[in-house]
Design a protein around this motif. Structure first.
Motif, PDB file in Angstrom:
ATOM      1  N   GLU A 180      73.330 112.716  96.091  1.00 28.12           N
ATOM      2  CA  GLU A 180      72.137 111.879  95.986  1.00 28.12           C
ATOM      3  C   GLU A 180      70.866 112.695  96.192  1.00 28.12           C
ATOM      4  OE1 GLU A 180      73.940 107.571  97.521  1.00 28.12           O
ATOM      5  OE2 GLU A 180      73.110 109.005  98.960  1.00 28.12           O
ATOM      6  N   LEU A 183      70.160 114.653  93.024  1.00 32.44           N
ATOM      7  CA  LEU A 183      69.559 113.822  91.972  1.00 32.44           C
ATOM      8  C   LEU A 183      68.074 113.578  92.265  1.00 32.44           C
ATOM      9  CD1 LEU A 183      71.054 110.690  90.301  1.00 32.44           C
ATOM     10  CD2 LEU A 183      68.779 110.565  91.279  1.00 32.44           C
ATOM     11  N   ASP A 232      63.122 112.290  83.613  1.00 31.43           N
ATOM     12  CA  ASP A 232      64.563 112.060  83.404  1.00 31.43           C
ATOM     13  C   ASP A 232      65.151 113.113  82.478  1.00 31.43           C
ATOM     14  OD1 ASP A 232      64.467 109.773  84.979  1.00 31.43           O
ATOM     15  OD2 ASP A 232      64.102 108.447  83.266  1.00 31.43           O
ATOM     16  N   ASN A 241      73.604 117.631  82.621  1.00 33.82           N
ATOM     17  CA  ASN A 241      74.195 116.300  82.425  1.00 33.82           C
ATOM     18  C   ASN A 241      73.492 115.506  81.332  1.00 33.82           C
ATOM     19  OD1 ASN A 241      76.133 116.526  84.552  1.00 33.82           O
ATOM     20  ND2 ASN A 241      74.456 116.232  86.030  1.00 33.82           N
ATOM     21  N   ASN A 244      75.453 112.843  79.796  1.00 32.91           N
ATOM     22  CA  ASN A 244      76.067 111.911  80.742  1.00 32.91           C
ATOM     23  C   ASN A 244      74.959 111.134  81.455  1.00 32.91           C
ATOM     24  OD1 ASN A 244      78.137 110.614  82.094  1.00 32.91           O
ATOM     25  ND2 ASN A 244      78.290 112.181  83.701  1.00 32.91           N
ATOM     26  N   HIS A 246      74.214 108.074  81.395  1.00 27.06           N
ATOM     27  CA  HIS A 246      74.568 106.762  81.955  1.00 27.06           C
ATOM     28  C   HIS A 246      74.901 106.874  83.442  1.00 27.06           C
ATOM     29  CE1 HIS A 246      76.620 102.866  82.422  1.00 27.06           C
ATOM     30  NE2 HIS A 246      75.931 102.485  81.341  1.00 27.06           N
ATOM     31  N   ALA A 247      75.636 107.911  83.814  1.00 26.76           N
ATOM     32  CA  ALA A 247      75.978 108.114  85.225  1.00 26.76           C
ATOM     33  C   ALA A 247      74.722 108.416  86.047  1.00 26.76           C
ATOM     34  CB  ALA A 247      76.981 109.259  85.350  1.00 26.76           C
ATOM     35  N   TYR A 248      73.789 109.136  85.458  1.00 29.35           N
ATOM     36  CA  TYR A 248      72.526 109.461  86.140  1.00 29.35           C
ATOM     37  C   TYR A 248      71.781 108.186  86.507  1.00 29.35           C
ATOM     38  CZ  TYR A 248      67.570 110.978  86.276  1.00 29.35           C
ATOM     39  OH  TYR A 248      66.266 111.179  86.615  1.00 29.35           O
ATOM     40  N   ASP A 250      73.085 105.154  86.689  1.00 21.09           N
ATOM     41  CA  ASP A 250      73.894 104.374  87.621  1.00 21.09           C
ATOM     42  C   ASP A 250      73.648 104.841  89.054  1.00 21.09           C
ATOM     43  OD1 ASP A 250      74.989 102.788  85.690  1.00 21.09           O
ATOM     44  OD2 ASP A 250      76.843 103.956  85.497  1.00 21.09           O
ATOM     45  N   ASN A 251      73.511 106.147  89.235  1.00 21.46           N
ATOM     46  CA  ASN A 251      73.240 106.683  90.570  1.00 21.46           C
ATOM     47  C   ASN A 251      71.869 106.243  91.077  1.00 21.46           C
ATOM     48  OD1 ASN A 251      75.699 108.006  90.728  1.00 21.46           O
ATOM     49  ND2 ASN A 251      74.895 109.893  89.804  1.00 21.46           N
ATOM     50  N   GLU A 254      72.249 102.852  92.412  1.00 26.10           N
ATOM     51  CA  GLU A 254      72.905 102.837  93.710  1.00 26.10           C
ATOM     52  C   GLU A 254      71.968 103.309  94.816  1.00 26.10           C
ATOM     53  OE1 GLU A 254      76.400 105.173  93.367  1.00 26.10           O
ATOM     54  OE2 GLU A 254      77.369 103.833  91.916  1.00 26.10           O
TER      55      GLU A 254
END
Length: 505
Positions: A180, A183, A232, A241, A244, A246-248, A250-251, A254
C-alpha cells in the motif's frame, strides 16, 4: 492611458483568446487520445500559460509601436478612449479588483486552513522501512535523490502530497502494508515529477486574474482531473503494471473505502482520490492509454508543435480582433478625449529644411512648415497647399452625395478609390477658430502610405499614415475647410480609403 486600463485590456484579450483555445482543446481531446494521450495534459498546461501571458495583447502593442508593420500610425487609434469608454473602463476596473481580492481571500483562507491541519503532523512510524520503499519508488520514477518528510495526520482523509517549496507526503492515521505504501508513493511522487503542485498554484493565480471568466473554473476542474489521470499512467508505467490497471484501482478502493474526499477543487495538494465517478473515468482513460500510448513520438511532437503554433496564432488574431472592435467603438463615439488640446509640442521647421517653396510675400500667415507632435504620438504637418501639390497631381472634389450624412453638418462617412498621384477632397464646410475636425481612415493595401488632413485656402494640415490613421485637427482660423486623402504613388497603386470625419466644438 493609465496602467490599470492597460492591464484590463491585456486581461480581456488574453481571456478571450485563451477561452477560444480551451474550447478548441475540449473539442480535440478525442483526437489527442488517439494520437497520444499525453498530449491532452501537455496542451492543457500550455493553455494555462496562455491565460497568464497575454500574447495577443503583446502582439497588438508591438504592432502599435511599429515594430512589426514598420509604422506606428497603422495602429494609431488602438486603445484610445472616449469619456464614456473611460467611465466604463473605470467601473470594470473597480469591479475586477474587488472580485480578484475576494477570490484571493477565499483561497488564502483555504490555504491557512490546511496549514493549521498540518500543525498536527506526526512522523511516520517504522521510518527505515518506509524510507526504503520511498527511495525504491523514487528511483523507479527517475527522480533524483531527495529527502521528503512522510507524516501522519488525523485530519487528512486521504494520502496527499502538499507544499511547493518544501513538499511532504501526509497520510491518514492508519496502518499500511508495504504494498500500500508503494502504491501511494508511486502516485504522489508522479504528481511531484509532473510538477502538478506548481501548475495548480499557477491555476489559482489565473483564477484570481480572470475571475470574471467562467471558463477558468472549468479549466481548474480539467487540470485537477487530468493531473490525476497522468499520475495514474506514470505510476503504472514506472511500476511495470501498465497492463494490470484494474488491480491498481482496486487497491485504491481498498485504501480509501469511503468517499471522504471533498468535491472542492484541490489547488494546494494532490491526493489519491476515491470519488467513484472520477475513478470510473480514470479507469476508462487507462484502457485507452494502454491502447494508444505507443503512437510514434515524432508524430506526437509534430502534433504538439502544430497545436502550440495554432494557439499562438489564434491569440494574435484574437488580440487584433479586440483591438479592431475597440477602435470601431472609439470611432463611432463623438466625444473624444486624449486629443491634442493643451500639451502639444510645437516645433518650427525652416522652409528650406522642410523642402518647401519659399512663401509669397502676400502670405504672412505661414512662413514655413510647422510640425506639431500631438499627445497621441502623431506628427501633424502645417504647410501651404502648394507644398503638397506634387508634379501632375490630380485633385478630385467629391460632391455631397458621395458622403453619407449621419447628422447634417456633423458626421460623414466616405469610401473612396484614390488613384495614383491624386488628392480626394470633400466639399467645404464653414468652421470657427477653436473647433475640431476628427478624421479617421482605413486604407488598403495596408502596407501603403497615405496622407489625410484638412485644408482651407492656402493652408493645409495633415498627418501621414499606413494602413490606418486617426487624428483630431484643431481649426486655427475661421474659414471654409475640407477634408482630403492623398495618394502619392506614381506606380499605378490605387488606395481604397474608408473612413469618416466629424466637425465638432
Amino acid at each position: 492611458m493609465n496602467l490599470i486600463s492597460q492591464s484590463c485590456f491585456a486581461i480581456v484579450i488574453s481571456s478571450a483568446s485563451s477561452t477560444l483555445l480551451f474550447i478548441a482543446w475540449w473539442a480535440l481531446r478525442g483526437f489527442f487520445m488517439v494520437t497520444n494521450p499525453k498530449m491532452i495534459y501537455t496542451t492543457l498546461r500550455w493553455i494555462c500559460v496562455l491565460f497568464f501571458i497575454p500574447i495577443g495583447y503583446i502582439a497588438v502593442i508591438l504592432t502599435y509601436r511599429g515594430w512589426i508593420v514598420g509604422q506606428a500610425s497603422a495602429w494609431g487609434t488602438v486603445f484610445r478612449q472616449t469619456s464614456k469608454m473611460v467611465k466604463g473602463m473605470n467601473i470594470f476596473s473597480v469591479l475586477w479588483i474587488i472580485a480578484m481580492c475576494l477570490v484571493f481571500l477565499y483561497r488564502w483562507h483555504e490555504r491557512s486552513d490546511w496549514c493549521r491541519k498540518l500543525d498536527d503532523n506526526v512522523p511516520m512510524e517504522d521510518e527505515k522501512t518506509t524510507l526504503e520503499i520511498f527511495h525504491k519508488v523514487r528511483r523507479q520514477l527517475g527522480l533524483p535523490y531527495m529527502e521528503m518528510p512522510i507524516n501522519r495526520n488525523v485530519f487528512t482523509p486521504t494520502p496527499i502530497i502538499i507544499g511547493l517549496a518544501h513538499p511532504q507526503i501526509v497520510l491518514p492515521e492508519r496502518d499500511y502494508t508495504e504494498a500500500e505504501l508503494e502504491l501511494i508513493f508511486y502516485h504522489e511522487l508522479a504528481h511531484y515529477k509532473h510538477k502538478d503542485l506548481f501548475l495548480k498554484g499557477f491555476v489559482v493565480i489565473v483564477m484570481m486574474v480572470h475571475c470574471f471568466n467562467p471558463c477558468v473554473y472549468l479549466l481548474s476542474i480539467a487540470v485537477n482531473y487530468w493531473s490525476e489521470c497522468m499520475a495514474d499512467a506514470t505510476a503504472l508505467e514506472a511500476s511495470g503494471n501498465l497492463h494490470n490497471a484494474h488491480a491498481y484501482f482496486d487497491n485504491i478502493m481498498e485504501l480509501i473505502p469511503y468517499e471522504t474526499v471533498s468535491k472542492k477543487d484541490k489547488f494546494f495538494f494532490s491526493t489519491l482520490n476515491n470519488n467513484k465517478e472520477v475513478l470510473n473515468r480514470r479507469v476508462d482513460f487507462m484502457k485507452k492509454y494502454q491502447k494508444f500510448s505507443k503512437t510514434n513520438g515524432i508524430v506526437t511532437a509534430a502534433m504538439t508543435a502544430a497545436f502550440i503554433f495554432m494557439t499562438t496564432s489564434t491569440a494574435f488574431a484574437s488580440g487584433k480582433a479586440v483591438a479592431d472592435l475597440h477602435n470601431m467603438i472609439y470611432r463611432n463615439t463623438e466625444e473624444h478625449v486624449n486629443e491634442t488640446e493643451v500639451s502639444a509640442l510645437e516645433v518650427s521647421v525652416p522652409v528650406a529644411e522642410a523642402g518647401a517653396v519659399p512663401a509669397d510675400e502676400s502670405d504672412t500667415e505661414l512662413e514655413g512648415e510647422k510640425l506639431v507632435i500631438a499627445d497621441d504620438g502623431m506628427v501633424e504637418h502645417w504647410c501651404r497647399v502648394e507644398d503638397l501639390d506634387l508634379d501632375g497631381l490630380q485633385i478630385i472634389s467629391t460632391p455631397n452625395k458621395d458622403s453619407v450624412s449621419y447628422a447634417k453638418g456633423v458626421h460623414y462617412n466616405f469610401d473612396w478609390i484614390v488613384d495614383p498621384n491624386t488628392r480626394y477632397v470633400t466639399a467645404n464646410y464653414a468652421m470657427n477658430k477653436g473647433q475640431y475636425v476628427s478624421v479617421s481612415a482605413v486604407v488598403t493595401p495596408r502596407t501603403k502610405d497615405f496622407w489625410i488632413g484638412i485644408m482651407r485656402e492656402g493652408v493645409i494640415h495633415y498627418v501621414e499614415g499606413r494602413g490606418a490613421a486617426s487624428h483630431n485637427f484643431k481649426v486655427d482660423k475661421t474659414d471654409d475647410y475640407c477634408v482630403f486623402v492623398q495618394n502619392n504613388y506614381r506606380d499605378g497603386t490605387k488606395l481604397n480609403a474608408t473612413g469618416y470625419f466629424v466637425y465638432a466644438d
